[in-house]
Design a protein around this motif. Structure first.
Motif, PDB file in Angstrom:
ATOM      1  N   GLY A 127       0.819  -1.207   0.000  1.00  0.00           N
ATOM      2  CA  GLY A 127       0.000   0.000   0.000  1.00  0.00           C
ATOM      3  C   GLY A 127       0.855   1.261   0.000  1.00  0.00           C
ATOM      4  N   ASP A 128       1.948   1.230   0.754  1.00  0.00           N
ATOM      5  CA  ASP A 128       2.872   2.368   0.773  1.00  0.00           C
ATOM      6  C   ASP A 128       3.526   2.558  -0.592  1.00  0.00           C
ATOM      7  N   LYS A 131       1.219   4.319  -3.024  1.00  0.00           N
ATOM      8  CA  LYS A 131       1.164   5.767  -2.775  1.00  0.00           C
ATOM      9  C   LYS A 131       2.435   6.453  -3.254  1.00  0.00           C
ATOM     10  N   ASN A 132       3.585   5.846  -2.977  1.00  0.00           N
ATOM     11  CA  ASN A 132       4.857   6.455  -3.363  1.00  0.00           C
ATOM     12  C   ASN A 132       5.055   6.477  -4.875  1.00  0.00           C
ATOM     13  N   GLY A 135       0.724   7.804  -6.189  1.00  0.00           N
ATOM     14  CA  GLY A 135      -0.073   8.779  -5.455  1.00  0.00           C
ATOM     15  C   GLY A 135      -1.283   8.179  -4.772  1.00  0.00           C
ATOM     16  N   SER A 136      -1.940   7.237  -5.458  1.00  0.00           N
ATOM     17  CA  SER A 136      -3.119   6.596  -4.883  1.00  0.00           C
ATOM     18  C   SER A 136      -3.448   5.337  -5.678  1.00  0.00           C
TER      19      SER A 136
END
Length: 227
Positions: A127-128, A131-132, A135-136
Motif C-alpha cells: 500500500g505504501d 502511494k509512493n 499517489g493513490s
C-alpha cells in the motif's frame, strides 16, 4: 489346456511389457506440466467475467497452452525444469514456440490466482509503494487501464516491482516479466478471449472492472513482499 496355455502366455507377456515400460511411462508422466485446477467455481467471477468466458478461457485456451507445451518439450531438457525456469530459459535460447506456450501457461496460472478470495484492499508495504509510485490506488488503476489500451493486438498488462517501488508495463502476445528479470505482481490478460464474450471490443471497460471489482490486492501485496 492349449487355450489356457495361450491365455497364460498372453497374460505373462502383457505383464512383462508393463514391467519393462512402466518406469519409462512413470518418468515421462512425472516430468509433464500440469494445469492447476481453477481455484474457484466458474461462476465466481460473474458478472465481471462470465462463467461462459471462464469456461472457454480456462478450459480451452489455458489448457491448450499446457497441452502444446508438453508436446513441444517432450524429450528435451525443458521437460525436466519448473515452469518458471522454462519461461526464462526458452526466451534466452530463442525457443519461441516453447516460450510462448510456457509463458502463457504461467501467465494464466498467475491470472486466476490473483482473483482468489475476492476483492481486498492494498495494505502494508505494498500500500505504501502504491502511494509512493502513483499517489493513490485510483491513479494506479487509471494508469493500468491506459496501458492496456496501448497494447496493440494481443498481450498483457503487468504491474511489476521496480526497486522498492512499482511500474506498469504492457507486453505483446505471451509477454512475461520473468523473462526480463522483473517480478510480476499483477497481470491482466488483454487477449480478446479474456473479455470479448462479455465486453465485445470494450477492452478498457473490462480492465477497469477487473481492477476495481475482482483483484485481491492482498495477493498482489504478498507477491510484493516475497520479491
Amino acid at each position: 489346456m492349449q487355450l489356457n496355455r495361450r491365455h497364460m502366455l498372453a497374460v505373462s507377456g502383457a505383464a512383462l511389457a508393463t514391467t519393462l515400460f512402466a518406469p519409462a511411462v512413470r518418468a515421462r508422466a512425472a516430468a509433464r506440466f500440469e494445469q492447476p485446477p481453477l481455484p474457484y467455481d466458474e461462476q465466481a467471477l460473474a458478472p465481471i467475467i462470465s462463467a461462459k468466458t471462464v469456461g472457454l478461457h480456462f478450459g480451452k485456451h489455458h489448457a491448450g497452452y499446457f497441452k502444446k507445451l508438453n508436446t513441444l518439450s517432450e524429450n528435451t531438457p525443458f521437460a525436466e525444469l519448473p515452469l518458471e525456469e522454462v519461461v526464462v530459459r526458452a526466451r534466452k535460447e530463442d525457443k519461441a514456440d516453447i516460450f510462448n506456450n510456457a509463458a502463457q501457461a504461467w501467465n494464466h496460472n498467475f491470472y486466476w490466482m490473483q482473483f482468489k478470495g475476492g476483492p481486498a484492499p492494498a495494505e502494508g508495504a505494498f500500500g505504501d509503494a502504491v502511494k509512493n509510485s502513483f499517489g493513490s490506488m485510483d491513479e494506479m488503476q487509471k494508469k493500468i487501464v491506459a496501458a492496456s489500451d496501448k497494447v496493440f493486438g494481443t498481450g498483457w498488462v503487468w504491474l511489476v516491482k521496480d526497486g522498492d517501488g512499482l511500474a506498469i508495463t504492457g507486453m505483446q502476445d505471451a509477454g512475461n516479466p520473468l523473462a526480463e528479470g522483473k517480478k510480476p505482481l499483477l497481470g491482466i490478460d488483454v487477449w480478446e478471449h479474456a473479455y470479448y464474450l462479455d465486453y465485445e471490443n470494450r477492452r478498457t471497460e473490462h480492465v477497469d472492472a477487473v481492477l476495481k471489482k475482482l483483484v485481491n490486492w492482498r495477493f498482489v501485496g504478498e507477491q510484493f513482499q516475497a520479491a
